[in-house]
Design an enzyme around this catalytic site. Structure first.
Site, PDB file in Angstrom:
ATOM      1  N   ASP A 104      25.601   8.986  -1.092  1.00 44.60           N
ATOM      2  CA  ASP A 104      25.101  10.367  -1.259  1.00 44.60           C
ATOM      3  C   ASP A 104      26.118  11.413  -0.811  1.00 44.60           C
ATOM      4  OD1 ASP A 104      21.598   9.690  -0.465  1.00 44.60           O
ATOM      5  OD2 ASP A 104      22.852   9.246  -2.200  1.00 44.60           O
ATOM      6  N   LYS A 161      15.416  15.010   3.641  1.00 49.74           N
ATOM      7  CA  LYS A 161      14.610  14.721   2.444  1.00 49.74           C
ATOM      8  C   LYS A 161      14.227  13.248   2.427  1.00 49.74           C
ATOM      9  CE  LYS A 161      16.730  13.992  -1.630  1.00 49.74           C
ATOM     10  NZ  LYS A 161      16.387  12.734  -2.322  1.00 49.74           N
ATOM     11  N   ASN A 162      15.213  12.370   2.694  1.00 51.63           N
ATOM     12  CA  ASN A 162      14.980  10.937   2.534  1.00 51.63           C
ATOM     13  C   ASN A 162      14.260  10.287   3.702  1.00 51.63           C
ATOM     14  OD1 ASN A 162      16.079  11.230   0.046  1.00 51.63           O
ATOM     15  ND2 ASN A 162      18.052  10.299   0.550  1.00 51.63           N
ATOM     16  N   ARG A 198      18.376   2.002 -11.754  1.00 50.08           N
ATOM     17  CA  ARG A 198      17.571   2.053 -10.532  1.00 50.08           C
ATOM     18  C   ARG A 198      16.220   1.345 -10.684  1.00 50.08           C
ATOM     19  NH1 ARG A 198      17.978   7.798  -7.936  1.00 50.08           N
ATOM     20  NH2 ARG A 198      17.432   6.644  -6.068  1.00 50.08           N
ATOM     21  N   CYS A 221      17.289   7.046 -14.223  1.00 50.18           N
ATOM     22  CA  CYS A 221      17.652   8.387 -13.762  1.00 50.18           C
ATOM     23  C   CYS A 221      19.144   8.564 -14.039  1.00 50.18           C
ATOM     24  CB  CYS A 221      17.291   8.560 -12.294  1.00 50.18           C
ATOM     25  SG  CYS A 221      18.619   8.324 -11.160  1.00 50.18           S
ATOM     26  N   ARG A 266      16.157  20.211  -5.702  1.00 50.22           N
ATOM     27  CA  ARG A 266      15.362  19.025  -5.351  1.00 50.22           C
ATOM     28  C   ARG A 266      15.654  18.581  -3.935  1.00 50.22           C
ATOM     29  NH1 ARG A 266      15.342  14.134  -9.350  1.00 50.22           N
ATOM     30  NH2 ARG A 266      14.192  13.481  -7.514  1.00 50.22           N
TER      31      ARG A 266
HETATM   32  C1  EPZ Z   1      17.708   5.758  -1.661  1.00 56.49           C
HETATM   33  O1  EPZ Z   1      17.458   5.472  -3.020  1.00 56.49           O
HETATM   34  C2  EPZ Z   1      17.917   7.254  -1.573  1.00 56.49           C
HETATM   35  N1  EPZ Z   1      16.691   7.944  -2.001  1.00 56.49           N
HETATM   36  C3  EPZ Z   1      19.095   7.661  -2.460  1.00 56.49           C
HETATM   37  O2  EPZ Z   1      19.305   9.063  -2.266  1.00 56.49           O
HETATM   38  C4  EPZ Z   1      20.338   6.905  -1.980  1.00 56.49           C
HETATM   39  O3  EPZ Z   1      21.407   7.226  -2.843  1.00 56.49           O
HETATM   40  C5  EPZ Z   1      20.072   5.395  -2.022  1.00 56.49           C
HETATM   41  O4  EPZ Z   1      18.908   5.090  -1.220  1.00 56.49           O
HETATM   42  C6  EPZ Z   1      21.239   4.577  -1.495  1.00 56.49           C
HETATM   43  O5  EPZ Z   1      21.531   4.969  -0.191  1.00 56.49           O
HETATM   44  C7  EPZ Z   1      15.661   8.033  -1.130  1.00 56.49           C
HETATM   45  O6  EPZ Z   1      15.719   7.560  -0.006  1.00 56.49           O
HETATM   46  C8  EPZ Z   1      14.451   8.783  -1.612  1.00 56.49           C
HETATM   47  P1  EPZ Z   1      18.366   1.630  -3.170  1.00 56.49           P
HETATM   48  P2  EPZ Z   1      16.908   4.008  -3.429  1.00 56.49           P
HETATM   49  O7  EPZ Z   1      17.070   0.970  -3.472  1.00 56.49           O
HETATM   50  O8  EPZ Z   1      16.086   3.458  -2.364  1.00 56.49           O
HETATM   51  C9  EPZ Z   1      19.534  -1.338  -6.687  1.00 56.49           C
HETATM   52  C10 EPZ Z   1      19.718  11.262  -2.913  1.00 56.49           C
HETATM   53  O9  EPZ Z   1      20.687  11.783  -3.464  1.00 56.49           O
HETATM   54  N2  EPZ Z   1      18.116  -1.724  -6.668  1.00 56.49           N
HETATM   55  O10 EPZ Z   1      18.923   1.516  -1.784  1.00 56.49           O
HETATM   56  O11 EPZ Z   1      16.325   4.147  -4.807  1.00 56.49           O
HETATM   57  C11 EPZ Z   1      19.733   0.116  -7.107  1.00 56.49           C
HETATM   58  O12 EPZ Z   1      19.778   0.211  -8.513  1.00 56.49           O
HETATM   59  C12 EPZ Z   1      19.186   9.937  -3.412  1.00 56.49           C
HETATM   60  O13 EPZ Z   1      19.099  11.753  -1.919  1.00 56.49           O
HETATM   61  C13 EPZ Z   1      17.656  -2.683  -7.580  1.00 56.49           C
HETATM   62  O14 EPZ Z   1      18.416  -3.195  -8.403  1.00 56.49           O
HETATM   63  O15 EPZ Z   1      18.254   3.170  -3.527  1.00 56.49           O
HETATM   64  C14 EPZ Z   1      21.044   0.475  -6.451  1.00 56.49           C
HETATM   65  O16 EPZ Z   1      22.095   0.008  -7.265  1.00 56.49           O
HETATM   66  C15 EPZ Z   1      19.937   9.446  -4.638  1.00 56.49           C
HETATM   67  N3  EPZ Z   1      16.334  -3.041  -7.554  1.00 56.49           N
HETATM   68  C16 EPZ Z   1      21.015  -0.326  -5.146  1.00 56.49           C
HETATM   69  O17 EPZ Z   1      20.043  -1.366  -5.347  1.00 56.49           O
HETATM   70  C17 EPZ Z   1      15.456  -2.499  -6.653  1.00 56.49           C
HETATM   71  O18 EPZ Z   1      14.247  -2.872  -6.675  1.00 56.49           O
HETATM   72  C18 EPZ Z   1      20.610   0.483  -3.921  1.00 56.49           C
HETATM   73  O19 EPZ Z   1      19.423   1.164  -4.259  1.00 56.49           O
HETATM   74  C19 EPZ Z   1      15.935  -1.533  -5.737  1.00 56.49           C
HETATM   75  C20 EPZ Z   1      17.267  -1.171  -5.756  1.00 56.49           C
END
Ligand code: EPZ
Length: 431
Positions: free
Chosen positions: A315, A22-23, A126, A121, A407
């Site tokens: 995850d 998916k990702n 996020r 979410c 999803r």
């Molecule tokens: C990706 O989400 C994945 N989704 C998530 O999978 C996964 O849990 C996550 O990476 C961490 O590995 C997809 O790839 C579509 P991040 P993402 O940006 O990119 C903070 C699933 O279950 N952050 O790496 O949204 C954020 O809040 C989903 O398949 C900011 O503060 O995660 C988090 O605490 C859930 N500001 C941390 O960084 C930003 O602009 C890591 O988030 C971006 C992120």
């Protein structure tokens, strides 16, 4: 609203086909926006999030057709040659945060884009502030108006410019947005603390097939030399390491023996190490991952902390906790990535689990038996953990709100039934 009805106590045996990730599929569908030529993606999983992303790109004027006769993973043919509306509306973005991945490609190719802020979410606030920071470093002017990120290039500029990007924390989709934007930017972009997930590597490999000049993907430092234009390509989506990890935990907990065909053991080192420490036999081969387990009551609970790849994936936190709740001994589960990713805990307690949460840490005390009950899914991976718990609980477990599961998992109950689980989907409000 669909539910899953599970009768626990069966071992799992046989072979299961792991779908495309998916990702990886979600950013790769957005990468097709970077070119006016046809892009063909194979092994695209049948997921609600993929359907939402197809709706999103069609709404922009992109043609996107899924081959009807594909079994298992599907082939999707895209052509963004006639893209007329570089926008991602709130109605679609609010159902899938990954829509933010349209921002980088649209800005890079058209010089302007309007993408709704995703909103919060279940697992955390996020924000996307780092996406904005990185694209601004590349010369974009981005303002937030009426809940939308309105992005454009400064007057006189027709392309983003290469930049050195250092984000406040490692961000997976942030890294993906920067990769896609930098592919068409003028000059060189250096990502200083890039995410290293296999899905990043898969996206980079697809972009290189489209003519992008990228090196260092899979490490924390990625260097991209922008090009004027990208052409179409054909690419197969990498296998889903989180779906594979989920099935590994299911077999470990229920007991039995299975081959996870197409799963990549080299993408799951941290999880496989913990499963071996718990007492499972796990073997990685060319055709997939084999696991054998005597069942959770024979396994030793494992403490772990989630962290960025190649560490233990956030995850997989809920799914491994489902194993810990009925394994022998106590364990400490620490969630360092998201601020609210223990919502499965209260539902597991309804099944008889003994878990105490203090901030980022969940203390789990293994119990000899869970007892089936009605539980509610709250987010994608929490749903998967409740299914695993239901497979081992005594009696019937009814998992409600499994639209969360749909999803991110491609026909999970059919795959589990194929391994011998007693599980069925109950549809309609009355059930
Ligand atoms: C990706 O989400 C994945 N989704 C998530 O999978 C996964 O849990 C996550 O990476 C961490 O590995 C997809 O790839 C579509 P991040 P993402 O940006 O990119 C903070 C699933 O279950 N952050 O790496 O949204 C954020 O809040 C989903 O398949 C900011 O503060 O995660 C988090 O605490 C859930 N500001 C941390 O960084 C930003 O602009 C890591 O988030 C971006 C992120």
């Amino acid at each position: 609203m669909d539910k899953l009805l599970i009768r626990g106590g069966r071992q799992l045996r046989g072979e299961v086909l792991i779908s495309g990730a998916k990702n990886a599929a979600l950013p790769e569908l957005c990468a097709a926006l970077l070119t006016d030529q046809p892009v063909v993606l194979h092994n695209v999983p049948r997921l609600q999030d993929v359907s939402t992303m197809l709706k999103l790109v069609r709404n922009m004027g992109v043609s996107a057709e899924r081959d009807p006769n594909e079994q298992g993973g599907g082939t999707v043919r895209l052509n963004a040659g006639d893209l007329t509306r570089p926008e991602a509306p709130y109605e679609l973005v609010k159902t899938m945060r990954a829509s933010v991945l349209a921002l980088g490609p649209l800005l890079a190719r058209f010089g302007h884009a309007k993408v709704s802020l995703p909103g919060g979410c279940a697992i955390g606030s996020r924000p996307v502030d780092q996406h904005i920071k990185g694209l601004q470093a590349m010369g974009a002017e981005i303002v937030v108006e009426h809940g939308y990120m309105v992005a454009r290039l400064p007057a006189g500029r027709t392309r983003l410019k290469g930049a050195r990007i250092l984000t406040d924390m490692v961000t997976v989709t942030g890294t993906e947005n920067f990769l896609m934007a930098a592919a068409l930017a003028e000059g060189e972009t250096l990502l200083e603390n890039a995410a290293q997930e296999p899905e990043i590597v898969d996206l980079a490999e697809m972009l290189i097939r489209m003519g992008a000049k990228i090196e260092g993907h899979g490490t924390s430092h990625i260097r991209i030399q922008g090009v004027e234009k990208l052409h179409g390509c054909e690419h197969a989506v990498v296998a889903d390491r989180i779906e594979a990890g989920t099935f590994l935990c299911a077999v470990a907990a229920a007991g039995g023996e299975a081959l996870l065909r197409h799963a990549r053991g080299d993408h799951l080192d941290a999880v496989i190490d913990k499963l071996r420490d718990a007492g499972c036999d796990v073997a990685c081969a060319q055709d997939g991952i084999r696991i054998a387990s005597k069942g959770a009551e024979q396994l030793k609970a494992q403490s772990f902390s989630t962290t960025e790849y190649p560490g233990f994936p956030t995850d997989m936190q809920a799914q491994f906790m489902a194993l810990n709740v009925i394994a022998r001994g106590a364990s400490m589960v620490t969630e360092t990535i998201f601020e609210n990713r223990f919502m499965h805990v209260n539902e597991m307690v309804r099944l008889g689990a003994r878990i105490h949460v203090e901030g980022k840490v969940a203390m789990v005390e293994g119990v000899p038996q869970l007892s089936g009950a009605t539980v509610m899914a709250t987010d994608l991976r929490a749903s998967a953990s409740l299914v695993i718990a239901g497979l081992v609980a005594e009696g019937e477990t009814l998992v409600d709100r499994i639209y969360h599961l749909d999803r991110g998992y491609d026909r999970m109950e059919a795959k589990l039934r194929g391994l011998g689980a007693d599980i069925e989907r109950v549809t309609g409000a009355t059930a």
